[in-house]
Design an enzyme around this catalytic site. Structure first.
Site, PDB file in Angstrom:
ATOM      1  N   SER A 375      83.488 -13.531  10.440  1.00 15.52           N
ATOM      2  CA  SER A 375      84.125 -14.320  11.479  1.00 15.52           C
ATOM      3  C   SER A 375      83.079 -14.956  12.387  1.00 15.52           C
ATOM      4  O   SER A 375      82.260 -15.744  11.922  1.00 15.52           O
ATOM      5  CB  SER A 375      85.117 -13.439  12.250  1.00 15.52           C
ATOM      6  OG  SER A 375      85.939 -14.208  13.081  1.00 15.52           O
ATOM      7  N   ASP A 495      93.166 -16.737   4.397  1.00 18.33           N
ATOM      8  CA  ASP A 495      92.689 -16.696   5.782  1.00 18.33           C
ATOM      9  C   ASP A 495      93.124 -17.959   6.504  1.00 18.33           C
ATOM     10  O   ASP A 495      92.566 -19.039   6.283  1.00 18.33           O
ATOM     11  CB  ASP A 495      91.166 -16.567   5.809  1.00 18.33           C
ATOM     12  CG  ASP A 495      90.623 -16.316   7.208  1.00 18.33           C
ATOM     13  OD1 ASP A 495      91.409 -16.413   8.175  1.00 18.33           O
ATOM     14  OD2 ASP A 495      89.418 -16.014   7.326  1.00 18.33           O
ATOM     15  N   HIS A 526      91.594 -12.678   6.702  1.00 18.29           N
ATOM     16  CA  HIS A 526      90.408 -12.856   7.542  1.00 18.29           C
ATOM     17  C   HIS A 526      89.326 -11.805   7.313  1.00 18.29           C
ATOM     18  O   HIS A 526      88.175 -12.033   7.651  1.00 18.29           O
ATOM     19  CB  HIS A 526      90.826 -12.864   9.013  1.00 18.29           C
ATOM     20  CG  HIS A 526      89.751 -13.328   9.944  1.00 18.29           C
ATOM     21  ND1 HIS A 526      89.033 -14.488   9.737  1.00 18.29           N
ATOM     22  CD2 HIS A 526      89.261 -12.789  11.077  1.00 18.29           C
ATOM     23  CE1 HIS A 526      88.154 -14.644  10.700  1.00 18.29           C
ATOM     24  NE2 HIS A 526      88.258 -13.627  11.531  1.00 18.29           N
TER      25      HIS A 526
END
Length: 809
Positions: A375, A495, A526
């Site tokens: 991320s 995602d 994610h």
């Protein structure tokens, strides 16, 4: 992945040598193994001494052929008895017993090997010392030759990682890892106090680096690590999306991306006050930072294999100076300074603390750095790579962001991550500004930082949604020409937080720069599991890091360019490239169709936006119903066009929807999605878990993923296939005033028809034969976009409306 091999063995960690009379089909006995090991390990000259001693085992006579060998190997800790004082010399020896003796002879302690029998078995296989099903004289000799090679590295005067089959092996015990903290001086002053910001850097490295070993570094630049505020816990954090007033353009513009080049506005670098070095010293141990910092154990797998792991949360975070500026050029420069220090750049200094001036050198580093992370930490990896900083050899971003505009915007409209409508840079910056967790420290800068956040809100200009200087600064693809490292990019195809467009942008940037880039695309959302059934991710990463950080010639650069997990059966396939040039087109047909932005026509009740519940929970309850409404076309909020799929349709790339439509207002949001509609009886698909942005997973085997180095084995996981009657494949959103580009606006005359090109998120997905593909046109997406007060009604000219889909033939 390496699965642990079950061993139905007793605690007999032994080995023996074969005599010329052994039976080949039965393998060596333990007595024979012991005799042969004495010769293969070079102990022949010592054998006479041990033969003269009484047998240490109750079942080995003093005049037995293997007596001296059994005594010798027991004394040197290479072979033990089987309990009760017995040696069992006539029992058939196992390959693992031989491997155990040879690993110990090579110099590996029980602490390095781990727990019996699973860690022993797994390490033996990793070292290719498994020896087959039956231990023979020839297989033992081959095992001993390999062990001799390993012994040279393991017992060398200067320690070094051990590489087998192109991967580093876990020979560095986890409980001996050195942990320390330094403060790296950066070239930025984010809080405008005239001083160069110092950032807190956490270092973990094998103890062997204190004995002369030079370690490569895996660096994670992760603003979350130092802790987070409650910015997303406040009920009002995204209240601004309700009844939003979208900006209406007063006239069309002709600006281009070059007009928004933020570097053109750069000023001369300020002269900052820096620490004066007063001497050199050792880094401190960091105290309780190791229990208060996130992710400190995320790279343990690599620590025991001879890599150092360094983490830094960056400016504005707890223990560091400055402001959290969310993906700015200053944040990138600060993280790049850490890379420079690790790479031995003498122009960048690190200190034991913020005031003493005692300098610390990264003299344990071999100068080669990889950046990795999930991320935000995947984003910073690409950001630093885009600067071309020396010493950064490769990046391994997982769900990383390449362009923050495309994270928070989509073709001119605000579009937060799924279930985070209204999210923006200022909120994330506030969330990561963990200096707030230390009130005494934060009070000295609070007013200045609040002013900074107010300026950020103005600059990011959410209500217009247009690209500008703010977003250009945070578009790392601008630095594609500077890229001089490789990339292994990992992303989940489900995602819709960091959407798939981000990996596409990264991949294209590296390819355009002529740098090595690989893609691993899984069916997760994610988060990426440590290991996914059917993909040896640790093996792929192991070869990648070994090649780019230690120079191991293992062919990592020649492995598959693109690995993709199938949505139908979760199998894996390899491809030469990403994104098919072959397309198919599905036309909407004839006549006209209409839909409205009015959410009240659906099950989504915007009046519930102020309830005292967590955002995802209450939003998702209504969102499920809203999704069903728009996909079914049962309300005026959407129009659905369906197409029969007679043969498997393998989507691979970026679908584009061409829409000829008019609007009855000068502003509006235009959205579309592709949906897989199952035949009667439904289908199995990877779906998001309820109230979550994650997909469901299942554990296939507990403790099946070996780690080594004394670490606990992890579970082998796979994404779960759930019964459903439809699956949203991909979607996209745009501001109707940005029909030409995101850089400029075109006014909309109500009632006039325009042609809009709406890009959906890149996707790899197979719609199976017998299913239907649905093109859903709608306006406001309550899961992603703002909820404008003005209701916009759209009329679609079906003859000019179609979807173009890249497909694998």
């Amino acid at each position: 992945m390496r699965k642990l091999l079950s061993c139905g063995l007793t605690l007999a960690l032994c080995g023996s040598l074969l005599t010329p009379a052994f039976a080949a089909d039965q393998g060596l006995t333990r007595g024979e193994l012991a005799q042969q090991l004495v010769e293969l390990c070079g102990y022949t000259q010592e054998l006479e001494t041990y033969e003269a001693q009484p047998s240490v085992y109750t079942d080995v006579a003093d005049d037995a052929a293997c007596q001296g060998a059994a005594n010798l190997l027991q004394d040197k800790g290479l072979m033990q008895g089987s309990g009760g004082g017995a040696f069992q010399p006539q029992r058939t020896a196992t390959p693992l017993e031989a491997a155990t003796a040879l690993m110990r002879w090579a110099g590996l302690s029980d602490k390095q090997i781990g727990a019996w029998p699973n860690d022993y078995s797994a390490l033996a296989h990793s070292l290719t010392l498994a020896g087959g099903d039956v231990l023979t004289e020839s297989s033992l000799k081959e095992m001993a030759e390999l062990a001799a090679q390993y012994r040279e590295t393991i017992q060398a005067e200067t320690p070094a990682p051990l590489f087998v089959n192109g991967e580093a092996q876990p020979i560095f015990p986890y409980d001996t890892i050195i942990r320390e903290v330094v403060y790296v001086e950066t070239p930025v002053d984010t809080d405008s106090d005239g001083k160069a910001d110092l950032v807190k850097v956490l270092i973990q490295r094998p103890a062997a680096t204190d004995e002369g070993m030079k370690a490569a570094t895996i660096f994670e630049a992760r603003p979350y690590s130092a802790g987070c505020t409650d910015a997303y816990d406040l009920d009002s954090w995204n209240a601004h999306i309700v009844d939003a007033q979208l900006t209406q353009a007063q006239q069309s513009t002709t600006t281009t991306k070059e007009d928004w080049d933020w570097t053109a506005a750069e000023t001369e670098e300020a002269q900052l006050t820096r620490q004066t070095a007063t001497g050199t010293g050792e880094a401190g141990d960091g105290g309780d930072v190791w229990t208060s910092t996130e992710n400190v154990d995320s790279y343990d797998y690599w620590l025991v294999r001879g890599y150092a792991y360094v983490s830094c949360a960056g400016p504005g975070t707890l223990g560091s100076d400055g402001f959290e500026t969310c993906a700015s050029a200053d944040e990138t420069a600060a993280f790049a300074a850490v890379v420079q220090w690790l790479a031995g750049d003498e122009s960048v200094k690190a200190y034991t603390d913020k005031t003493s001036g005692i300098e610390v050198k990264a003299d344990w580093s071999n100068g080669n750095v990889a950046m990795s992370g999930q991320s935000y930490a995947g984003s910073t990896a690409f950001a630093v790579a885009s600067t071309g900083v020396e010493g950064l050899k490769t990046i391994v971003p997982r769900a990383g962001i390449a362009s923050w505009y495309d994270y928070y915007r989509s073709q001119g409209t605000a579009a937060g991550g799924l279930y985070y409508p209204g999210d923006d840079c200022n909120i994330l910056a506030d969330y990561c500004m963990s200096r707030q967790l230390e009130p005494a420290d934060y009070s000295t800068i609070q007013l200045d930082y609040e002013r900074y956040l107010s300026g950020m809100v103005e600059e990011q200009d959410a209500l217009s949604g247009d690209y500008n200087f703010f977003w250009d600064e945070r578009n790392y693809t601008n630095g594609a020409e500077n890229l001089n490292c490789s990339a292994l990019i990992i992303h989940g195809l489900n995602d819709f937080n960091v959407r798939p467009k981000q990996f596409n942008l990264m991949y294209d940037a590296f390819r355009s720069a002529g740098q090595e880039a690989k893609l691993v695309l899984h069916q997760g959302a994610h988060m990426t599991p440590d290991q996914i059934d059917g993909l040896d991710l640790n093996g792929i990463l192991g070869r990648w890091y070994a090649h780019y950080l230690y120079g191991v010639d293992n062919g990592a650069e020649d492995e598959a360019n693109v690995r993709i997990q199938s949505n139908t059966d979760l199998s894996w396939a390899s491809y030469d490239s990403w994104g098919s040039d072959t397309t198919v087109r599905f036309d909407a047909g004839e006549g006209q169709a209409a839909f409205s932005s009015d959410l009240s026509a659906t099950s989504f009740d915007t009046s519930l936006a102020d309830v005292d519940e967590g955002w995802i929970e209450y939003c998702t309850d209504m969102a499920y119903a809203w999704e069903n409404d728009v996909i079914s076309g049962s309300t005026s909020a959407s129009r659905v066009f369906t197409f029969d799929v007679e043969e498997d349709l393998h989507i691979n790339g970026t679908p584009t929807v061409t829409i000829k439509a008019s609007a009855d207002q000068p502003t509006g949001i235009l959205s579309a999605m592709l949906v897989d509609l199952a035949p009667e009886g439904g289908m199995k698909a990877v779906m998001l878990e309820q109230y979550s942005e994650a997909v469901a997973t299942e554990t296939l085997e507990s403790g099946a993923v070996w780690q080594g180095g004394g670490l606990t084995a992890k579970d082998l996981q796979q994404f779960a296939l759930t019964q459903t009657d439809h699956k949203i494949i991909t979607r996209g959103w745009m501001d109707i005033q940005n029909r030409t580009s995101i850089y400029n606006v075109d006014t909309v005359t109500p009632g006039e028809f325009y042609t809009f090109q709406l890009e959906l998120q890149p996707m790899d997905y197979t719609v199976e034969a017998g299913h239907q593909l649905a093109l859903v046109l709608y306006s406001v997406d309550p899961e992603v976009t703002y909820w404008p007060e003005t209701v916009t009604n759209f009329t679609v000219d079906c003859t000019g409306t179609y979807v173009t889909i890249p497909v694998m033939e």
